[in-house]
Every structure is written in structure tokens, then in C-alpha cells.
Design a protein around this motif. Structure first.
Motif, PDB file in Angstrom:
ATOM      1  N   ILE A 151      44.809  44.335  33.434  1.00 47.19           N
ATOM      2  CA  ILE A 151      43.374  44.130  33.625  1.00 47.19           C
ATOM      3  C   ILE A 151      42.651  44.653  32.391  1.00 47.19           C
ATOM      4  O   ILE A 151      42.808  45.812  32.000  1.00 47.19           O
ATOM      5  N   LYS A 153      38.915  44.355  29.708  1.00 47.51           N
ATOM      6  CA  LYS A 153      37.447  44.263  29.770  1.00 47.51           C
ATOM      7  C   LYS A 153      37.034  42.836  30.128  1.00 47.51           C
ATOM      8  O   LYS A 153      36.109  42.610  30.909  1.00 47.51           O
ATOM      9  N   SER A 154      37.716  41.845  29.549  1.00 53.17           N
ATOM     10  CA  SER A 154      37.338  40.446  29.765  1.00 53.17           C
ATOM     11  C   SER A 154      37.814  39.880  31.093  1.00 53.17           C
ATOM     12  O   SER A 154      37.424  38.772  31.463  1.00 53.17           O
ATOM     13  N   THR A 155      38.661  40.625  31.819  1.00 53.56           N
ATOM     14  CA  THR A 155      39.131  40.152  33.122  1.00 53.56           C
ATOM     15  C   THR A 155      37.935  39.966  34.056  1.00 53.56           C
ATOM     16  O   THR A 155      37.041  40.813  34.112  1.00 53.56           O
ATOM     17  N   ASP A 156      37.919  38.877  34.767  1.00 51.76           N
ATOM     18  CA  ASP A 156      36.791  38.544  35.637  1.00 51.76           C
ATOM     19  C   ASP A 156      36.484  39.689  36.608  1.00 51.76           C
ATOM     20  O   ASP A 156      37.392  40.320  37.161  1.00 51.76           O
ATOM     21  N   TRP A 157      35.194  39.942  36.808  1.00 54.37           N
ATOM     22  CA  TRP A 157      34.778  41.038  37.688  1.00 54.37           C
ATOM     23  C   TRP A 157      35.334  40.886  39.095  1.00 54.37           C
ATOM     24  O   TRP A 157      35.632  41.889  39.765  1.00 54.37           O
ATOM     25  N   TYR A 158      35.493  39.674  39.560  1.00 51.39           N
ATOM     26  CA  TYR A 158      36.013  39.456  40.915  1.00 51.39           C
ATOM     27  C   TYR A 158      37.367  40.139  41.083  1.00 51.39           C
ATOM     28  O   TYR A 158      37.648  40.747  42.129  1.00 51.39           O
ATOM     29  N   ASN A 159      38.233  40.039  40.054  1.00 56.61           N
ATOM     30  CA  ASN A 159      39.550  40.666  40.133  1.00 56.61           C
ATOM     31  C   ASN A 159      39.429  42.182  40.283  1.00 56.61           C
ATOM     32  O   ASN A 159      40.245  42.823  40.945  1.00 56.61           O
ATOM     33  N   LYS A 160      38.418  42.754  39.653  1.00 54.60           N
ATOM     34  CA  LYS A 160      38.201  44.196  39.744  1.00 54.60           C
ATOM     35  C   LYS A 160      37.548  44.554  41.078  1.00 54.60           C
ATOM     36  O   LYS A 160      37.893  45.563  41.706  1.00 54.60           O
ATOM     37  N   LYS A 161      36.616  43.712  41.501  1.00 54.94           N
ATOM     38  CA  LYS A 161      35.852  43.991  42.714  1.00 54.94           C
ATOM     39  C   LYS A 161      36.756  44.163  43.933  1.00 54.94           C
ATOM     40  O   LYS A 161      36.503  45.025  44.791  1.00 54.94           O
ATOM     41  N   HIS A 183      33.722  48.892  32.272  1.00 57.57           N
ATOM     42  CA  HIS A 183      33.028  47.700  32.784  1.00 57.57           C
ATOM     43  C   HIS A 183      32.241  48.130  34.009  1.00 57.57           C
ATOM     44  O   HIS A 183      32.823  48.611  34.989  1.00 57.57           O
ATOM     45  N   GLU A 185      29.413  47.074  36.894  1.00 56.01           N
ATOM     46  CA  GLU A 185      28.637  46.074  37.634  1.00 56.01           C
ATOM     47  C   GLU A 185      28.485  46.566  39.068  1.00 56.01           C
ATOM     48  O   GLU A 185      29.344  47.282  39.581  1.00 56.01           O
TER      49      GLU A 185
END
Length: 275
Positions: A151, A153-161, A183, A185
Motif C-alpha cells: 500500500i 501513497k497513490s493507493t486508492d483511499w478505498y483500499n485504506k478505508k 495520507h 482523509e
């Protein structure tokens, strides 16, 4: 072995976060000195895993880490080593350069670790939870769901969420990808302190870590670079048993390849890191 989650409760005072020691004894020695200079307690120093890896002194590194008394979760490398697996579990593409290199450094690490060190690796939890500056924090290696997930910085926020939702955390501290970033959000923070065992592909031999501060009960973090005796590290790696390409990276700060990197991070190679 089942998932082990260690809850260390409420933490206060400065904290030091780092990852990927990768058997780099000289970097670990330098980081320990930083902690002592900053008066950061050993129990407030946390690694995101992969104490063992590419460099030449796996046994000495684990021994110093034990002596220091810092905390760590398991990375994929610790999991594989303590289970006597045949590969590092890094999720490199089969046949890639990283995969080929792992067939050199991983057996080397296996051959150097004592039973006492392997027993220590078996005590490490998969995740650590704690509360800090009125925030719930979870430490993972790759992600909460997959120790080997990359994972960035550029990994989509959804994956982190999804990780925040599963852990009910405000902050996730992660490792594995080898690059420092943060990151933010939706009032959540994904924080990767970077690794100290290898440079961050930024053209500098210095490596990265993070210091947390809870001054006035506010969650604050700062990224820092660490200078250490990288020339000795590189020289020790040129032993005919480890990839000479990694020994060169220790000095140049440039990765041999960017196979694991998304396009955005790959394009930043050698340009330095602005945090």
C-alpha cells in the motif's frame, strides 16, 4: 499460527516509529541512539516488522533489538522464518528480479539466525493497538487483511478505508512498501514511517523514520531521515552470498528496479522525498 493482536493501552510522551530493519545492524544502532538522545522510552519505539531481510547481520540485528526492548509486530519475513518456509513471502512476482534476489538473501538469513532469535520472532504479535492523543491507533505490516499487501501513497483511499473500518482505528501505522508517506482523509491518517534497512529510492543513502508527539494532547507526527554508517553495511553485504545489487543500493539510494511500485512512485525515483 493464529492472529495475535497486542493491546498496549494508553501511551503518552514521544514515540518513535520505523520499519524494515532488514538485518541492517548499523542503521538500528544509529536509530537506537536517536531514541536515547530524544529520551524516548524503549516501549514507545515500535517497528512495523521485517527486522530481518536483505543485509548481512540478521542475528546481530535481532539480538540488539531484544537488548533495546523496543516493540515490533511481525512482517512477512518473520512469519516465514519462524515457520521455516522456503521463501520470504514478500509477494514478489514469480521470476522477477526481486524474487530472484530473495532466493539469495532469504536462505542466508535462515542460516544465520539462532534458535533463540527464532523463538523471539515467535513472540511477536501480528498487530499492535494503542491509544495516543485521543486517537485509536493500529500497527500493521502490509495491511490489516494481508501482511504482504503493498500500500502506497497513490493507493486508492478505498483500499485504506476498509482497514480503518475493520480495526475501528483513527490512525493506521503501516510498513512493507519501503517508502515513507502519510495520507489523510475523512479525519483518518494512514502513516508509513518508511524503513531503516534500505534507502527510499530517493537518491540518498539516508533512511527514514517518524516521531510522534502528543504535546497539548494533539496527535502530531514528523518524518525524519537517519544518517548511519552505510558504507560499512554495504561492505559487509559484499560477501559473495548476498545480492551485490542491494549492496549498491545501500550506497546510491536508488533501487535496482521498481517492479513493486505503482507508476506514480516509480516516476519519483531519484528525485528525493518531500514530506
Amino acid at each position: 499460527m493464529g492472529q495475535i493482536i497486542e493491546n498496549i493501552g494508553n501511551i503518552s510522551g514521544k514515540m518513535l516509529l520505523f520499519g524494515g530493519v532488514y538485518s541492517n545492524l548499523q542503521a538500528l544502532e544509529a536509530l537506537k541512539q536517536i531514541a536515547e538522545k530524544e529520551n524516548i522510552l524503549p516501549e514507545n519505539c515500535i517497528s512495523t516488522g521485517d527486522l530481518v531481510g536483505y543485509c548481512a547481520q540478521p542475528e546481530e540485528t535481532v539480538e540488539l533489538f531484544k537488548l533495546w526492548g523496543a516493540k515490533s509486530i511481525v512482517g512477512n519475513v518473520e512469519i516465514q522464518l519462524r515457520e521455516n518456509a522456503e521463501d520470504c513471502g514478500c509477494d514478489f512476482r514469480e521470476g522477477s528480479r526481486c524474487d530472484d534476489f530473495s532466493q539469495q538473501w532469504y536462505p542466508y538469513a535462515q542460516s544465520k539466525l539462532s534458535e533463540n532469535s527464532l523463538d523471539f520472532l515467535k513472540t511477536l504479535p501480528n498487530h499492535i493497538n494503542f491509544n495516543y492523543a485521543n486517537k485509536s491507533v493500529t500497527v500493521v505490516h502490509g495491511s490489516y487483511f494481508n501482511v504482504s499487501e503493498f500500500i502506497f501513497k497513490s493507493t486508492d483511499w478505498y483500499n485504506k478505508k476498509t482497514n480503518f473500518e475493520a480495526t475501528k482505528s483513527d490512525v493506521i501505522i503501516a510498513g512493507h512498501c519501503g517508502l515513507p508517506f502519510h495520507h489523510q482523509e475523512e479525519n483518518k491518517i494512514w502513516l508509513n514511517p518508511g524503513v531503516i534497512g534500505m534507502p527510499a529510492n530517493d537518491g540518498s543513502p539516508n533512511v527514514w523514520y517518524v516521531i510522534l508527539n502528543d504535546w497539548q494532547e494533539s496527535f502530531k507526527f514528523t518524518h525524519h531521515t537517519l544518517a548511519y554508517n552505510y558504507k560499512l553495511t554495504s561492505r559487509l553485504m559484499r560477501n559473495g552470498l548476498l545480492p551485490k545489487e542491494y549492496a549498491r543500493t545501500i550506497v546510491t539510494g536508488i533501487w535496482d528496479n521498481t517492479e513493486i511500485l505503482p507508476a506514480f512512485e516509480s516516476g519519483l525515483q531519484g528525485f528525493g522525498i518531500q514530506l
